[in-house]
Design a protein around this motif. Structure first.
Motif, mmCIF file in Angstrom:
data_model
loop_
_atom_site.group_PDB
_atom_site.id
_atom_site.type_symbol
_atom_site.label_atom_id
_atom_site.label_comp_id
_atom_site.label_asym_id
_atom_site.label_seq_id
_atom_site.Cartn_x
_atom_site.Cartn_y
_atom_site.Cartn_z
ATOM 1 N N UNK B 45 1.788 8.236 -8.659
ATOM 2 C CA UNK B 45 0.884 9.401 -8.749
ATOM 3 C C UNK B 45 -0.525 8.955 -9.132
ATOM 4 N N UNK B 46 -0.627 7.822 -9.834
ATOM 5 C CA UNK B 46 -1.967 7.329 -10.184
ATOM 6 C C UNK B 46 -2.664 6.746 -8.955
ATOM 7 N N UNK B 47 -1.882 6.279 -7.999
ATOM 8 C CA UNK B 47 -2.454 5.757 -6.751
ATOM 9 C C UNK B 47 -2.768 6.926 -5.816
ATOM 10 N N UNK B 48 -1.745 7.740 -5.516
ATOM 11 C CA UNK B 48 -1.935 8.888 -4.628
ATOM 12 C C UNK B 48 -1.212 10.100 -5.192
ATOM 13 N N UNK B 49 -1.964 11.007 -5.817
ATOM 14 C CA UNK B 49 -1.318 12.172 -6.445
ATOM 15 C C UNK B 49 -0.581 13.064 -5.449
ATOM 16 N N UNK B 50 -0.843 12.895 -4.137
ATOM 17 C CA UNK B 50 -0.098 13.675 -3.154
ATOM 18 C C UNK B 50 1.336 13.159 -2.996
ATOM 19 N N UNK B 51 1.611 11.964 -3.527
ATOM 20 C CA UNK B 51 2.955 11.413 -3.451
ATOM 21 C C UNK B 51 3.367 11.057 -2.033
ATOM 22 N N UNK B 52 2.387 10.655 -1.229
ATOM 23 C CA UNK B 52 2.713 10.271 0.143
ATOM 24 C C UNK B 52 2.101 8.913 0.458
ATOM 25 N N UNK B 53 2.566 8.320 1.523
ATOM 26 C CA UNK B 53 1.934 7.113 2.043
ATOM 27 C C UNK B 53 1.302 7.501 3.382
ATOM 28 N N UNK B 54 0.318 6.795 3.874
ATOM 29 C CA UNK B 54 -0.289 5.605 3.294
ATOM 30 C C UNK B 54 -1.327 5.912 2.219
ATOM 31 N N UNK B 55 -1.564 4.886 1.402
ATOM 32 C CA UNK B 55 -2.725 4.880 0.521
ATOM 33 C C UNK B 55 -3.288 3.471 0.590
ATOM 34 N N UNK B 56 -4.610 3.373 0.653
ATOM 35 C CA UNK B 56 -5.260 2.066 0.750
ATOM 36 C C UNK B 56 -6.180 1.909 -0.452
ATOM 37 N N UNK B 57 -5.854 0.924 -1.306
ATOM 38 C CA UNK B 57 -6.718 0.665 -2.466
ATOM 39 C C UNK B 57 -7.840 -0.270 -2.026
ATOM 40 N N UNK B 58 -9.079 0.171 -2.221
ATOM 41 C CA UNK B 58 -10.252 -0.645 -1.900
ATOM 42 C C UNK B 58 -10.993 -0.922 -3.204
ATOM 43 N N UNK B 59 -12.066 -1.705 -3.130
ATOM 44 C CA UNK B 59 -12.860 -1.972 -4.334
ATOM 45 C C UNK B 59 -13.559 -0.708 -4.826
ATOM 46 N N UNK B 60 -13.605 0.306 -3.981
ATOM 47 C CA UNK B 60 -14.291 1.545 -4.342
ATOM 48 C C UNK B 60 -13.341 2.722 -4.488
#
Lengths: 204, 207
Positions: B45-60
């Motif tokens: 949830x800290x990465x994607x609160x929608x609880x779905x994929x994909x999520x892409x962590x970037x420097x920003x």
């Protein structure tokens, strides 16, 4: 350009963007009550039987996210999209959420026949719409809307999209008054010439 | 910039992984285990609160939504030519991607994710039962109106081909009639010959 639309539908987002861009267009009303969108004549325009469709030099374009960016690209001086790559990604993230999650939640109120066949299922879907639209508003207020506009102070095409979907909220059983951030956003949108023009044309 | 892709095999994530492969852009992958419900857990949830994929962590920050991530990869790798030049062709590409994300993918989700929109077991069964029909209609639409030649844009590879490919990998499981769409089948066969698709398949991200 001709914009094929029905009042109160997502086609309004494209109309607002056209007004923001200062582009000339002819609004062609499709009569949903008479099921004109499902008729043979309109199938020549958009075989999906939905609005919006935008007739431009070179063909007919559909899908709100595509039309919004197309319009922004035709009027770069109006700065309807941010310059920065991350801000642009944020804008597209919100637009994609609006199109593929929030709009889809709303569609389960009256368009259940797209995904099920039994009246009891339609009733079940319809009953859940206030809950799913509330969840979408919570999400938008937390993650999508910086305020006053989607990207903060800078207006963008994502605002045309969010505004149009938020005009559906009361009908979907969500009180705008529960979301002060959305209320502020809607008031800022209502004050814009683009929204006033679209309202004056009877598209809302 | 470091890119970290949160993914689950067989989901729309594979589309997002093919794009950096096309751009020859290195990225890390982190598996989110749907079978164990990790997508709904507090850590994700800290990465994607929608609880779905994909999520892409970037420097920003973290980006979500397949179409937004695909465009981000194109924006950050202009030399890879993942998008066309003209506004009209660009709109055609985005039209296809929006259709895929908000109609075809949504049709597919009614097979197993009906709980998003209904509560009663009877409704969920009803939705699941209709998926072969909606996905067959989607396949017919994609073949007739989304493919403008061998590729979505005729004969220019673009982000829309990546998106179409991944969604079409679901057709076989969703609809028994996929064999009736020869142009889509030919498109799929051509995509399978691309190094990007082979790399994502080798990484186990395609089912």
């Amino acid at each position: 350009m001709q914009l094929y639309y029905a009042p109160g539908t997502i086609a309004v987002a494209t109309a607002i963007a056209l007004e923001e861009a200062g582009l000339d267009y002819e609004a062609v009303r499709i009569d949903f009550a008479a099921k004109e969108q499902a008729g043979a004549a309109y199938a020549q325009i958009n075989p999906k039987g939905r609005v919006p469709a935008l007739a431009v030099d070179g063909g007919i374009l559909t899908e709100t996210p595509a039309l919004l960016e197309y319009i922004a690209e035709l009027a770069p001086e109006k700065r309807l999209m941010p310059d920065g790559i991350i801000d642009r990604a944020r804008m597209r993230e919100v637009i994609s959420y609006l199109a593929s999650t929030m709009h889809v939640n709303h569609a389960h109120k009256l368009r259940g026949a797209r995904w099920a066949t039994k009246p009891a299922s339609y009733k079940d879907m319809k009953a859940k719409v206030p809950q799913t639209m509330t969840a979408s508003c919570d999400f938008i207020c937390r993650q999508g809307l910086r305020g006053p506009f989607v990207l903060g102070e800078a207006f963008s095409i994502a605002d045309c999209h969010l505004y149009t979907i938020c005009t559906w909220l009361e009908g979907d059983g969500v009180a705008l008054a529960d979301y002060p951030k959305l209320q502020t956003f809607m008031a800022a949108m209502e004050a814009r010439d683009s929204v006033r023009a679209v309202r004056a044309k009877g598209m809302l | 910039m470091t890119l970290r892709l949160f993914c689950t095999p067989g989901t729309a994530v594979s589309a997002v992984a093919i794009a950096p492969e096309e751009a020859e852009r290195p990225y890390d992958t982190v598996l989110v285990n749907f079978a164990r419900g990790q997508q709904a857990g507090a850590a994700y949830a800290r990465i994607n609160p929608k609880g779905r994929v994909p999520a892409l962590a970037t420097d920003n920050g973290v980006l979500t939504e397949a179409t937004a991530i695909l465009e981000f990869v194109a924006d950050t790798n202009p030399a890879a030519l993942l998008r066309p030049e003209s506004p009209l062709a660009m709109a055609r590409m985005r039209e296809a991607m929006s259709d895929l994300a908000s109609t075809v993918h949504v049709n597919h989700d009614h097979k197993k994710r009906g709980r998003r929109w209904a509560d009663h077991p009877g409704s969920l069964e009803d939705m699941t039962a209709m998926v072969p029909q909606t996905m067959a209609a989607s396949a017919a639409h994609l073949q007739a109106h989304c493919l403008h030649g061998p590729d979505v844009l005729g004969s220019n590879f673009s982000l829309a081909d990546i998106h179409l490919f991944v969604i079409c990998t679901w057709l076989e499981r969703d609809s028994p009639r996929v064999g009736e769409f020869p142009a889509l089948a030919a498109f799929m066969a051509r995509m399978e010959t691309r190094a990007s698709v082979a790399a994502v398949r080798a990484a186990g991200l395609l089912l």
